[in-house]
Scaffold this active site. Structure first.
Site, short mmCIF file in Angstrom:
data_model
loop_
_atom_site.label_atom_id
_atom_site.label_comp_id
_atom_site.label_asym_id
_atom_site.label_seq_id
_atom_site.Cartn_x
_atom_site.Cartn_y
_atom_site.Cartn_z
N GLY A 142 0.82 -1.22 0.00
CA GLY A 142 0.00 0.00 0.00
C GLY A 142 0.84 1.26 0.00
CG ASP A 143 1.91 3.07 3.54
OD1 ASP A 143 2.10 1.83 3.66
OD2 ASP A 143 1.73 3.82 4.50
CD GLU A 144 5.75 -2.25 3.55
OE1 GLU A 144 6.91 -2.69 3.65
OE2 GLU A 144 4.73 -2.93 3.76
#
Lengths: 331, 195
Positions: free
Chosen positions: A238-240
């Site tokens: 997701g936000d990595e």
């Protein structure tokens, strides 16, 4: 056989023939021979018009006479010195010789140059069929080539899609694993950065997914701008994000890259009347710190360093050190 | 059916009516794709499906459509290479008619897996011929009629053609050669390189 029917027979059976008298002067020529020598053949000396290239020893009419039935390679002495094939045999008259000629492999150029038509060839001659085949085959080949090109384009697109994160255009997990494995196999120095956005969940929750998607695209742009073209940036969750910095394990440079990314992540992002603020934490590992680096170990240690950065208050980057493995993690 | 046939139908529609019409045709067939590849092979049932859809979309009777396709194959500039290959069949229109007996073999020399229908020319007199066409799909006779009419123009011959029927997988055309050299026809240079 009397002269006239014989001449007619030769005109039909070998339209590119010439008859020579005993001293090598051309006495008659078939219709196609006349067509390719519009300046006139009759009365000319055969060996002055044509140079015999093979067999090399043929320089005189006597020698030509001794080579009846031999395949001859000859060419016009006049430009463009076109090459021909030929064969000579004794003719019907006393001391007479008949030379039959053909163009051989340069037939297509000859047909174009002399504007030959199907009627210029003997009815049994396969030249027209050969020209047909050349055109048919090149048309078929052309169609196949076009198909190959389209398939190639489709393959490249499919590969692009399969290795790309569709939202951000960055590499996906598969592509990153692939790039990491190939860097390890060529044993090139490189650094791996594992980045995680701070406060991103809040953006999605309070400002909606459209804003979340927009932020991720901005982040992708920031990361790509902070690295060189040969480096690899991928989104793995997701936000990595994972970044592979190739060729350098220089700490000062890596510090600068990580710092630039984090500073730019902290600039407020506007979309319409909405604004959000995020930040990022980065854990860094160097391939050179291991005697035999593996993907799993590097990814695991980068993750440890990332959590150390989060632990230390977010918005910062930390280079992995072995003692961090014992430190407690916080989410 | 060989992709060349399907591709020919596609080119006829796109060159004569535009690509938008072709998309409507292919949408109607429900085949799930838009473009035929000339060098691939498709299931035999695809071609009748496509022809039926073209008839519907263009609102043309089946036989007329096939005749138009035949004419198109010879007379459209985009298919100049095909016209040239046919013209290699003979110096005169009558030579060309006789070369039709070899058409299948000639096609196979160029594209080994292209299986064209068997056709037979019978010379009834110097001016009257009949052409029998054994084809798996009804209507091949009509496309041959369009093709022959265009080739006659190409050679400058004046002919009268009539489709005289279909029975047991065979269509028959009657060909009357009214004037072998009615007009100058179109150029054919043996050595011209087609674009």
């Amino acid at each position: 056989m009397s002269q006239t029917p014989c001449r007619e027979m030769l005109d039909v059976l070998c339209p590119m023939h010439m008859t020579l008298d005993e001293s090598g002067y051309i006495t008659a020529a078939g219709p196609t021979a006349r067509k390719i020598c519009p300046e006139g053949l009759v009365g000319q000396s055969f060996l002055e018009m044509f140079e015999i290239k093979r067999p090399r020893e043929i320089k005189t009419i006597t020698m030509l006479c001794d080579n009846m039935g031999t395949k001859l390679t000859l060419r016009f002495r006049a430009a463009p010195r076109r090459q021909l094939k030929g064969v000579v045999m004794a003719g019907p008259g006393v001391g007479e010789m008949v030379v039959n000629l053909s163009f051989g492999i340069s037939i297509l150029e000859a047909v174009q140059e002399y504007d030959l038509t199907a009627t210029d060839f003997a009815a049994t001659d396969l030249t027209v069929e050969m020209l047909y085949l050349m055109e048919a085959k090149s048309a078929a080949m052309d169609a196949s080539r076009q198909l190959n090109q389209r398939l190639q384009t489709a393959r490249v697109q499919a590969e692009e899609l399969a290795l790309t994160d569709t939202l951000t255009g960055l590499r996906n997990r598969r592509a990153i694993d692939h790039a990491l494995a190939s860097l390890l196999s060529i044993q090139e120095p490189f650094a791996l950065m594992h980045a995680d956005l701070d406060y991103f969940k809040k953006v999605n929750d309070t400002l909606g997914h459209a804003m979340g998607d927009y932020v991720l695209q901005r982040v992708a742009k920031i990361m790509l701008e902070a690295v060189r073209k040969d480096d690899v940036v991928g989104r793995i969750g997701g936000d990595e994000f994972l970044i592979l910095i190739r060729g350098s394990e220089n700490r000062a440079i890596l510090d600068r890259i990580a710092q630039r990314i984090i500073e730019r992540l902290q600039v407020p992002i506007h979309l319409g009347d909405k604004v959000c603020e995020i930040s990022g934490s980065i854990g860094i590992v160097l391939a050179g710190s291991y005697s035999k680096p593996t993907a799993d170990q590097m990814l695991g240690d980068a993750d440890v360093a990332l959590y150390a950065a989060k632990n230390a208050g977010r918005g910062r980057h930390i280079l992995f050190a072995p003692e961090m493995r014992r430190a407690p993690k916080i989410a | 059916m060989h992709g060349l046939i399907n591709r020919g139908i596609q080119k006829f529609v796109t060159d004569s009516y535009g690509t938008a019409k072709w998309r409507v045709v292919m949408d109607r067939t429900g085949l799930g794709f838009t473009n035929f590849e000339a060098m691939l092979t498709y299931d035999d049932e695809v071609t009748p499906k496509v022809l039926a859809a073209v008839c519907d979309v263009l609102d043309r009777p089946y036989d007329d459509l096939l005749e138009d396709i035949g004419t198109y194959l010879v007379s459209h500039n985009n298919l100049e290479p095909l016209r040239r290959l046919l013209r290699f069949g003979g110096v005169t229109f009558v030579d060309f008619l006789h070369s039709l007996d070899d058409l299948r073999d000639r096609a196979r020399l160029a594209v080994p897996d292209l299986d064209l229908p068997r056709i037979e020319l019978t010379e009834e007199s110097a001016e009257r011929y009949s052409l029998r066409c054994y084809a798996p799909i009804r209507g091949w006779g009509h496309s041959f009629m369009g093709l022959l009419r265009a080739m006659a123009d190409d050679y400058g011959a004046l002919v009268y053609l009539e489709h005289t029927g279909f029975e047991a997988g065979c269509e028959t055309l009657a060909i009357s050669l009214l004037e072998p050299r009615f007009s100058v026809g179109r150029d054919f240079n043996l050595g011209a390189r087609s674009a």
